[in-house]
Design a protein around this motif. Sequence first.
Motif, mmCIF file in Angstrom:
data_model
loop_
_atom_site.group_PDB
_atom_site.id
_atom_site.type_symbol
_atom_site.label_atom_id
_atom_site.label_comp_id
_atom_site.label_asym_id
_atom_site.label_seq_id
_atom_site.Cartn_x
_atom_site.Cartn_y
_atom_site.Cartn_z
ATOM 1 N N PHE A 1 0.834 -1.203 0.000
ATOM 2 C CA PHE A 1 0.000 0.000 0.000
ATOM 3 C C PHE A 1 0.875 1.263 0.000
ATOM 4 N N LEU A 2 1.894 1.258 0.856
ATOM 5 C CA LEU A 2 2.758 2.454 0.944
ATOM 6 C C LEU A 2 3.456 2.688 -0.396
ATOM 7 N N ALA A 3 3.934 1.607 -1.012
ATOM 8 C CA ALA A 3 4.611 1.734 -2.306
ATOM 9 C C ALA A 3 3.641 2.287 -3.356
ATOM 10 N N TYR A 4 2.406 1.795 -3.320
ATOM 11 C CA TYR A 4 1.384 2.292 -4.252
ATOM 12 C C TYR A 4 1.153 3.795 -4.018
ATOM 13 N N SER A 5 1.034 4.167 -2.751
ATOM 14 C CA SER A 5 0.781 5.578 -2.425
ATOM 15 C C SER A 5 1.961 6.463 -2.823
ATOM 16 N N LEU A 6 3.133 5.847 -2.932
ATOM 17 C CA LEU A 6 4.343 6.601 -3.312
ATOM 18 C C LEU A 6 4.604 6.488 -4.818
ATOM 19 N N ASN A 7 3.638 5.907 -5.533
ATOM 20 C CA ASN A 7 3.754 5.783 -6.985
ATOM 21 C C ASN A 7 4.879 4.830 -7.397
ATOM 22 N N LEU A 8 5.209 3.899 -6.533
ATOM 23 C CA LEU A 8 6.307 2.972 -6.845
ATOM 24 C C LEU A 8 5.777 1.680 -7.461
ATOM 25 N N GLN A 9 4.471 1.498 -7.418
ATOM 26 C CA GLN A 9 3.852 0.402 -8.168
ATOM 27 C C GLN A 9 2.455 0.871 -8.586
ATOM 28 N N PRO A 10 1.995 0.405 -9.772
ATOM 29 C CA PRO A 10 0.756 0.942 -10.343
ATOM 30 C C PRO A 10 -0.517 0.411 -9.693
ATOM 31 N N HIS A 11 -0.458 -0.772 -9.083
ATOM 32 C CA HIS A 11 -1.653 -1.366 -8.480
ATOM 33 C C HIS A 11 -1.356 -1.739 -7.045
ATOM 34 N N LEU A 12 -2.409 -2.000 -6.304
ATOM 35 C CA LEU A 12 -2.229 -2.472 -4.933
ATOM 36 C C LEU A 12 -1.849 -3.944 -4.958
ATOM 37 N N GLU A 13 -0.602 -4.208 -4.699
ATOM 38 C CA GLU A 13 -0.102 -5.594 -4.615
ATOM 39 C C GLU A 13 0.792 -5.671 -3.393
ATOM 40 N N PRO A 14 0.741 -6.784 -2.684
ATOM 41 C CA PRO A 14 1.692 -6.929 -1.573
ATOM 42 C C PRO A 14 3.126 -6.850 -2.104
ATOM 43 N N MET A 15 4.014 -6.333 -1.316
ATOM 44 C CA MET A 15 5.402 -6.170 -1.752
ATOM 45 C C MET A 15 6.369 -6.480 -0.631
ATOM 46 N N GLU A 16 7.495 -7.053 -0.985
ATOM 47 C CA GLU A 16 8.586 -7.241 -0.033
ATOM 48 C C GLU A 16 9.359 -5.928 0.065
ATOM 49 N N LEU A 17 10.020 -5.741 1.191
ATOM 50 C CA LEU A 17 10.790 -4.505 1.367
ATOM 51 C C LEU A 17 11.861 -4.344 0.276
ATOM 52 N N ALA A 18 12.533 -5.458 -0.062
ATOM 53 C CA ALA A 18 13.597 -5.391 -1.085
ATOM 54 C C ALA A 18 13.034 -4.933 -2.429
ATOM 55 N N GLU A 19 11.800 -5.364 -2.731
ATOM 56 C CA GLU A 19 11.162 -4.940 -3.992
ATOM 57 C C GLU A 19 10.858 -3.446 -3.970
ATOM 58 N N THR B 1 -8.467 5.884 1.125
ATOM 59 C CA THR B 1 -9.902 5.702 0.923
ATOM 60 C C THR B 1 -10.334 4.419 1.630
ATOM 61 N N SER B 2 -11.644 4.220 1.704
ATOM 62 C CA SER B 2 -12.130 2.996 2.348
ATOM 63 C C SER B 2 -11.724 1.776 1.517
ATOM 64 N N GLU B 3 -11.537 1.957 0.197
ATOM 65 C CA GLU B 3 -11.084 0.823 -0.640
ATOM 66 C C GLU B 3 -9.666 0.406 -0.240
ATOM 67 N N HIS B 4 -8.816 1.402 0.000
ATOM 68 C CA HIS B 4 -7.460 1.061 0.411
ATOM 69 C C HIS B 4 -7.487 0.270 1.725
ATOM 70 N N LEU B 5 -8.294 0.766 2.641
ATOM 71 C CA LEU B 5 -8.347 0.109 3.959
ATOM 72 C C LEU B 5 -8.907 -1.306 3.832
ATOM 73 N N ALA B 6 -9.900 -1.447 2.972
ATOM 74 C CA ALA B 6 -10.478 -2.779 2.772
ATOM 75 C C ALA B 6 -9.431 -3.709 2.149
ATOM 76 N N TRP B 7 -8.652 -3.179 1.227
ATOM 77 C CA TRP B 7 -7.597 -4.007 0.599
ATOM 78 C C TRP B 7 -6.552 -4.428 1.636
ATOM 79 N N LEU B 8 -6.191 -3.464 2.483
ATOM 80 C CA LEU B 8 -5.197 -3.776 3.527
ATOM 81 C C LEU B 8 -5.683 -4.933 4.405
ATOM 82 N N ALA B 9 -6.964 -4.909 4.720
ATOM 83 C CA ALA B 9 -7.515 -5.895 5.650
ATOM 84 C C ALA B 9 -7.907 -7.204 4.945
ATOM 85 N N SER B 10 -7.844 -7.235 3.606
ATOM 86 C CA SER B 10 -8.358 -8.408 2.879
ATOM 87 C C SER B 10 -7.391 -9.586 2.925
#
Length: 322
Positions: free
Chosen positions: A277-295, A313-322
């Motif tokens: 999520f943080l990487a997505y919010s920082l524009n480091l990946q185009p979609h919400l995907e789980p990421m390793e720190l090294a990635e 947004t509530s979508e982000h929060l729902a994705w985090l919790a999914s």
Amino acid sequence: MIRGRFAPSPTGYLHLGNARTALVAWCVAQQAGGQWVMRIEDIDRDRSKAEYLTANLRELRWLGLTWDEGANVGGAYGPYEQHKRTNLYEAALEQLEQHPNIHLFNCYLSRKDLRELASAPHASSSTPVYGPAERELNAHLKEAKQQAGKQPSVRLAMPDKNISFTDELAGHQIVNVAEAMGDIVLKRADGMWAYHLAVVVDDIAMNINQVVRGDDLLTSTAAHLVLYEAFDAVPPSYLHVPLLLDENGERIAKRQGGYTLTALQESDVQPERVLGFLAYSLNLQPHLEPMELAEVLGQFSLERIPKTPFQLTSEHLAWLAS
Ligand code: GLU
């Protein structure tokens, strides 16, 4: 050698916005092959708690972030907890007192005095800075307050000048420090040291040459530069990360609870989701995907980081919790 740092105040659990700034700070230091220092800004003895210090370090480690030096690790520039460094702040204050171009003064005004002055009809700004009207009221009330035994705070009479600097993200800044910051407090009336003094003294003493922090401190940087000049020290490079906003577009506060790393961990959110999520919010990946720190580090580039706040947004929060 780049020496960056992260400087949490252990006044609550770290929230997603704190984590986002820490992640940027860590990536920037890693990419430069530099060192990363963990300093604890616990000078506010009323609000800082040992349990939050333990929790904050655990929260950062949960994300996989490690530091070369600092709290729990040690190093050549310790101690790394500000409440153990007050002798340095005392010496710095004395140095400023002797400085030919710096004027410090005792301020006897209470919060109430300042509030009342700020709400007077002529007051121009909703976030008042300490300026000529406050100085005048202080001079007027000083004697009576002294007689009543009121302890003063120590303020720096801010020079009326423009300070310019270049932020690595926000670009060139010109700030009139007297207008924007006013006469900042260096030592509080209750004897506690103020952030603006401690942060500059410690960044100098710890040889920090790269400061990455939230952009709510962008304007304060100009006041810090006044202190760097007074201490005849070379300022660090600055990178202010735009804030993460909650669903209502407000700045996230630690007391909001739900957005803290501890709360997320307790609800079984995986750290890779938080990083994704943080990487997505920082524009480091185009979609919400789980990421390793090294990635995240592999994708990290300053050019990609948005220069505007990011709203949860509530979508982000729902994705985090999914
Ligand atoms: N202690 C501050 C905070 O937790 C950070 C200040 C800084 O990085 O200069 O917001």
